[in-house]
Enzyme design. Structure first.
Site, mmCIF file in Angstrom:
data_model
loop_
_atom_site.group_PDB
_atom_site.id
_atom_site.type_symbol
_atom_site.label_atom_id
_atom_site.label_comp_id
_atom_site.label_asym_id
_atom_site.label_seq_id
_atom_site.Cartn_x
_atom_site.Cartn_y
_atom_site.Cartn_z
ATOM 1 N N SER A 79 0.797 -1.238 0.000
ATOM 2 C CA SER A 79 0.000 0.000 0.000
ATOM 3 C C SER A 79 0.820 1.273 0.000
ATOM 4 O O SER A 79 0.244 2.374 -0.072
ATOM 5 C CB SER A 79 -0.951 -0.002 1.205
ATOM 6 O OG SER A 79 -2.026 -0.888 0.987
ATOM 7 N N SER A 83 -6.169 3.656 4.083
ATOM 8 C CA SER A 83 -5.520 2.803 3.073
ATOM 9 C C SER A 83 -6.557 2.018 2.279
ATOM 10 O O SER A 83 -6.374 0.837 1.979
ATOM 11 C CB SER A 83 -4.523 1.845 3.733
ATOM 12 O OG SER A 83 -3.635 1.317 2.779
ATOM 13 N N LYS A 140 -0.015 3.650 -2.707
ATOM 14 C CA LYS A 140 -1.075 4.665 -2.623
ATOM 15 C C LYS A 140 -0.516 6.077 -2.452
ATOM 16 O O LYS A 140 -1.247 7.057 -2.639
ATOM 17 C CB LYS A 140 -2.035 4.326 -1.487
ATOM 18 C CG LYS A 140 -2.809 3.027 -1.696
ATOM 19 C CD LYS A 140 -3.843 2.817 -0.602
ATOM 20 C CE LYS A 140 -4.663 1.559 -0.832
ATOM 21 N NZ LYS A 140 -3.995 0.341 -0.363
#
Length: 412
Positions: free
Chosen positions: A89, A149, A92
């Site tokens: 993640s 997230s 992101k």
């Protein structure tokens, strides 16, 4: 050649500004001694280096890590920083960066309504819990990406910006290339496992730097500890936000393949550090290992701003110009990161073209600023023209060329 005039005439200014203590009053030499030193090409005050004890950097239980000051660009600690690893993640960060980029260009507004597709609604893993077919404000989706997230929020934003997630991934890669992220390739907007989806600790630190410095008006979201959507309150997974008041971002990541990662940033006084830790064994481990890096950096190093962007550092003779002087300075702020206690051993010098001829445009590179620590060069920055100088008339150019000839200076 070195511009001795600058070094002699600017000693008082540098001392007054307090930037380079090595040429403060206790270290002044008689003028003849300065000139003799400069002729040898040395601009330091010849002070004996103080004994400064700096321990070896911490060794972390992680696949890759890096600690850097984003203002000076100084990498303080690194291990396998260019190794290509699954970022999970941490991906992101690029997703949110592109949103911030489009907001700054005026192509998006935080109040824009984004339709949630079935693909976004069905996204596995961490989620913001948006509903298919509903319209969600972009501001909420951005928080859902950064704080929660949310894979669903990331896909929704990708589709809104580029029409499809695959097209958005192509945009991500174009921006990665522009930012100099040479060991990065994105396949999706979430970081969910995918073949040929990778990044590196160094590249992620570059991205973090741009998030912080390019769009500071949005950066505060990365420090928010909670976000509630659809009556579901979720906490930011960055544990350092609770443990260290100097930490104000950025992003966590985890998959089975990637392990646990964290890109963190902290600010103490005027000094900011970015740490990147990839491939640790647990949520707790990534927080502890990141804290080790930040503690080491703040305890044993210091960052100083020596000069400001467009500050006039020198005025130099121009030959064949409508005016006879050009102002020289830097196109960016100049910072250095050095071991604590070494400020008195900093020195600065200018290397400027021997003959500067018109025409000159602002931004033309005419030399360089050289910063040394204990007589070792630690950074060099281009010295640029801060103003334009047009060509002089025919008589002026002929006269200046004659002067150069009789002075024995070869001009180009």
């Amino acid at each position: 050649m070195l511009n001795y005039y600058f070094l002699i005439t600017n000693l008082k200014k540098i001392r007054r500004m307090g930037y380079l203590a090595s040429i403060s009053k206790p270290h002044f030499k008689p003028m003849w001694a300065w000139i003799a030193t400069l002729i040898c090409g040395i601009s330091s005050a010849q002070a004996a280096p103080d004994e400064v004890l700096i321990p070896a950097p911490p060794s972390l239980s992680a696949s890759s890590y890096l600690l850097v000051d984003p203002h000076s660009g100084k990498v303080i600690v690194e291990y396998q920083a260019d190794q290509r690893l699954p970022p999970a993640s941490l991906t992101k960060m690029m997703t949110s960066y592109l949103v911030e980029h489009e907001l700054a260009r005026g192509n998006l507004k935080l109040t824009d309504k984004v339709r949630i597709s079935e693909k976004a609604w069905r996204a596995p893993g961490s989620r913001m819990f948006v509903r298919e077919g509903t319209f969600v404000e972009l501001n909420d989706l951005l928080k859902g990406i950064i704080i929660q997230s949310g894979n669903d929020a990331s896909i929704a934003v990708a589709e809104h910006l580029a029409g499809s997630e695959s097209s958005f991934a192509d945009l991500m890669n174009q921006h990665a290339n522009l930012l100099g992220m040479n060991d990065t390739h994105f396949v999706n907007s979430t970081g969910l496992p995918a073949e040929n989806h990778y990044s590196s600790a160094r590249d992620l630190s570059i991205l973090a730097q741009h998030i912080i410095l390019d769009y500071p008006e949005h950066y505060k979201v990365y420090s928010e500890k909670y976000f509630t959507y659809n009556d579901i309150r979720q906490a930011n997974r960055n544990k350092l936000l609770w443990r260290d008041s100097s930490v104000d971002g950025l992003k966590t990541g985890h998959t089975e393949e990637a392990g646990f990662g964290l890109v963190a940033s902290a600010k103490k006084g005027d000094m900011r550090l970015i740490s990147v830790v990839m491939g640790t064994k647990s949520e707790e481990a990534r927080a502890q290992e990141s804290q080790k890096l930040l503690t080491y950096g703040f305890r044993y190093f210091d960052t100083r701003q020596l000069y400001q962007k467009y500050e006039v550092l020198n005025e130099n003779r121009v030959w064949g110009g409508a005016t006879e002087q050009v102002k020289l300075g830097l196109g960016e702020h100049l910072y250095v990161t050095i071991p604590r206690g070494q400020e008195e051993n900093l020195s600065a010098s200018l290397s400027i073209s021997e003959v500067i001829k018109a025409p000159i445009q602002p931004g033309d590179e005419l030399g360089k600023v050289i910063i040394s620590l204990n007589d070792e060069v630690i950074t060099e920055k281009p010295l640029i023209a801060l103003n334009a100088v047009e060509e002089g008339g025919f008589v002026k150019k002929v006269w200046d060329n004659l002067v150069l000839f009789f002075l024995g200076i070869v001009s180009s």
